[in-house]
Design an enzyme around this catalytic site. Structure first.
Site, PDB file in Angstrom:
ATOM      1  N   ASP A 105       0.785  -1.239   0.000  1.00 38.46           N
ATOM      2  CA  ASP A 105       0.000   0.000   0.000  1.00 38.46           C
ATOM      3  C   ASP A 105       0.814   1.285   0.000  1.00 38.46           C
ATOM      4  O   ASP A 105       0.253   2.378  -0.105  1.00 38.46           O
ATOM      5  CB  ASP A 105      -0.958  -0.003   1.202  1.00 38.46           C
ATOM      6  CG  ASP A 105      -2.039  -1.058   1.029  1.00 38.46           C
ATOM      7  OD1 ASP A 105      -2.541  -1.185  -0.100  1.00 38.46           O
ATOM      8  OD2 ASP A 105      -2.365  -1.750   1.999  1.00 38.46           O
TER       9      ASP A 105
ATOM     10  N   ASP B 135      -6.174  -4.483  -6.609  1.00 33.34           N
ATOM     11  CA  ASP B 135      -5.909  -3.140  -6.085  1.00 33.34           C
ATOM     12  C   ASP B 135      -4.461  -2.702  -6.342  1.00 33.34           C
ATOM     13  O   ASP B 135      -4.144  -1.519  -6.424  1.00 33.34           O
ATOM     14  CB  ASP B 135      -6.150  -3.079  -4.571  1.00 33.34           C
ATOM     15  CG  ASP B 135      -7.326  -3.893  -4.072  1.00 33.34           C
ATOM     16  OD1 ASP B 135      -7.646  -4.905  -4.706  1.00 33.34           O
ATOM     17  OD2 ASP B 135      -7.905  -3.526  -3.046  1.00 33.34           O
TER      18      ASP B 135
END
Ligand code: GLY
Length: 418
Positions: A120, A185
């Site tokens: 992330d 993602d």
């Protein structure tokens, strides 16, 4: 007498029309059309900052079930979006006060550049430092972006030819082990790598990004251009071990935010490489989304495109009584909207179509159906997103990243109009 009554009637109708119009203007915060509504957004965000006492380590993310503000620390995957929102407000208003705030909230994330425990870092650093560089030209941010890209590349494996999203963990059933899980993602983290190559001249970052995208095209996507959420790899052979979901309805279904991440990610790949295969792939995903029979008229998708399919039985504890109305996911809509604006910029046959869909979607998001009214929901801008239904988390709630991609869509719309 008759003339007099007619005039009275016309006057009455006129006054009534003015009242109705002004009432609807008040309740409908149509941010896509006026500076007044940008003022509304800035006041919401200003209130958010006050709600956490201007402490940039308490980063607004969503609300709890009982309506309280839920914040995250700097290593949470959503930590960069609030700084990103401040950068976008600086860009939209030109007011230096937002630049100063954005700097403060960005620089609080400084140590994240060395974080290697998940993928992330791309979201976090690109939305904060990346926007600081793009929108305010802060040169010192370049080295943070390059360092963060280096951290991300530690998760690349030349055998699986992809970047590991999460460390080894158990899947849904509590039994299946995911060794090298890659989620769709992850396409959103590639921008950080492309930027690092642009800034450093070192092609290693870009090569990894391109390879990851190619592997994702091959293994995450089905024939209809919908995507699995999770693909797990064998790190010895590079073979796919599992195709599954983490946040979708069932393994085979089409989780709405995942489709949006993929669309946005492949458009980004085209932006940096100008490789037509990425553009074509992005168009295929866009058409899958826009032509989906379950896409509602206002273009704000259900949280999973297959969530209305009563034949699918999820393995997680789904309670249809609790969710009799299938929920929309505004975050998926906002990401899709921003992506469609960019797709429309490229010289392609369907450019006009994508632009009009993006306009329509932005109009929907800015309507009172999805937008919070003053002071509602702890000052988030949009409501009705879904974080993860299978985890019972953030259901029909505001989410900071929905606001981020909404603001980005407004900026992109302005660009298109100019
Ligand atoms: N990247 C995590 C999510 O979309 O929920």
């Amino acid at each position: 007498m008759i003339i007099c009554r007619t005039i009275k009637f016309i006057n009455f109708t006129l006054i009534l029309t003015i009242i109705i119009l002004s009432a609807s203007c008040h309740s409908r915060k149509n941010v896509v059309n006026s500076d007044e509504e940008i003022d509304y957004i800035t006041s919401q965000v200003e209130n958010s900052i006050n709600a956490v006492n201007n402490d940039p380590t308490r980063i607004p993310r969503t609300i709890t079930e009982d309506g309280k503000l839920r914040t995250v620390g700097i290593y949470g995957w959503t930590s960069g979006f609030f700084a990103g929102n401040l950068w976008y407000l600086y860009d939209l208003t030109g007011d230096d006060k937002w630049r100063k705030r954005a700097i403060k909230w960005t620089e609080a994330l400084d140590s994240v550049q060395y974080y290697t425990e998940d993928h992330d870092i791309g979201f976090i650093i690109n939305c904060s430092y990346g926007n600081g560089l793009r929108l305010a030209g802060i040169k010192e941010y370049e080295k943070v972006i390059i360092n963060a890209a280096k951290s991300l590349t530690t998760r690349y494996n030349p055998i699986t030819k992809s970047i590991k999203s999460w460390n080894r963990k158990k899947a849904w059933d509590g039994e299946t082990e995911w060794y090298f899980p890659v989620i769709i993602d992850n396409m959103m983290n590639l921008e950080l790598l492309f930027e690092a190559t642009r800034l450093s001249g070192d092609n290693t970052f870009k090569d990894i990004a391109v390879q990851h995208a190619l592997t994702t095209m091959q293994n995450h996507y089905r024939k209809d251009f919908s995507s699995y959420h999770v693909v797990d790899y064998d790190t010895i052979t590079g073979n796919v071990l599992d195709k599954a979901t983490n946040q979708g309805f069932v393994d085979q279904s089409s989780w709405a935010r995942g489709q949006a991440w993929g669309l946005y990610g492949f458009i980004t790949c085209y932006r940096y490489t100008k490789d037509e295969q990425f553009l074509q792939f992005a168009e295929n995903i866009a058409n899958y989304i826009l032509n989906h029979p379950n896409l509602p008229e206002d273009l704000v998708p259900y949280w999973d495109y297959d969530a209305t399919n009563s034949k699918l039985i999820p393995e997680w504890d789904y309670d249809p009584e609790k969710y009799p109305v299938v929920l929309r996911d505004v975050s998926a809509a906002a990401i899709t909207c921003s992506a469609l604006f960019e797709l429309a910029e490229y010289n392609i046959e369907n450019s006009e179509k994508y632009k009009n869909k993006a306009f329509k979607l932005l109009e929907s998001l800015a309507s009172s159906t999805y937008m919070n009214t003053d002071n509602e929901n702890n000052y988030f801008i949009l409501n009705h997103s879904v974080g993860s239904l299978p985890h019972g988390a953030e259901i029909n709630a505001p989410l900071v990243y929905a606001d981020y991609y909404f603001l980005e869509s407004i900026r992109r719309k302005k660009k298109v109009l100019n």
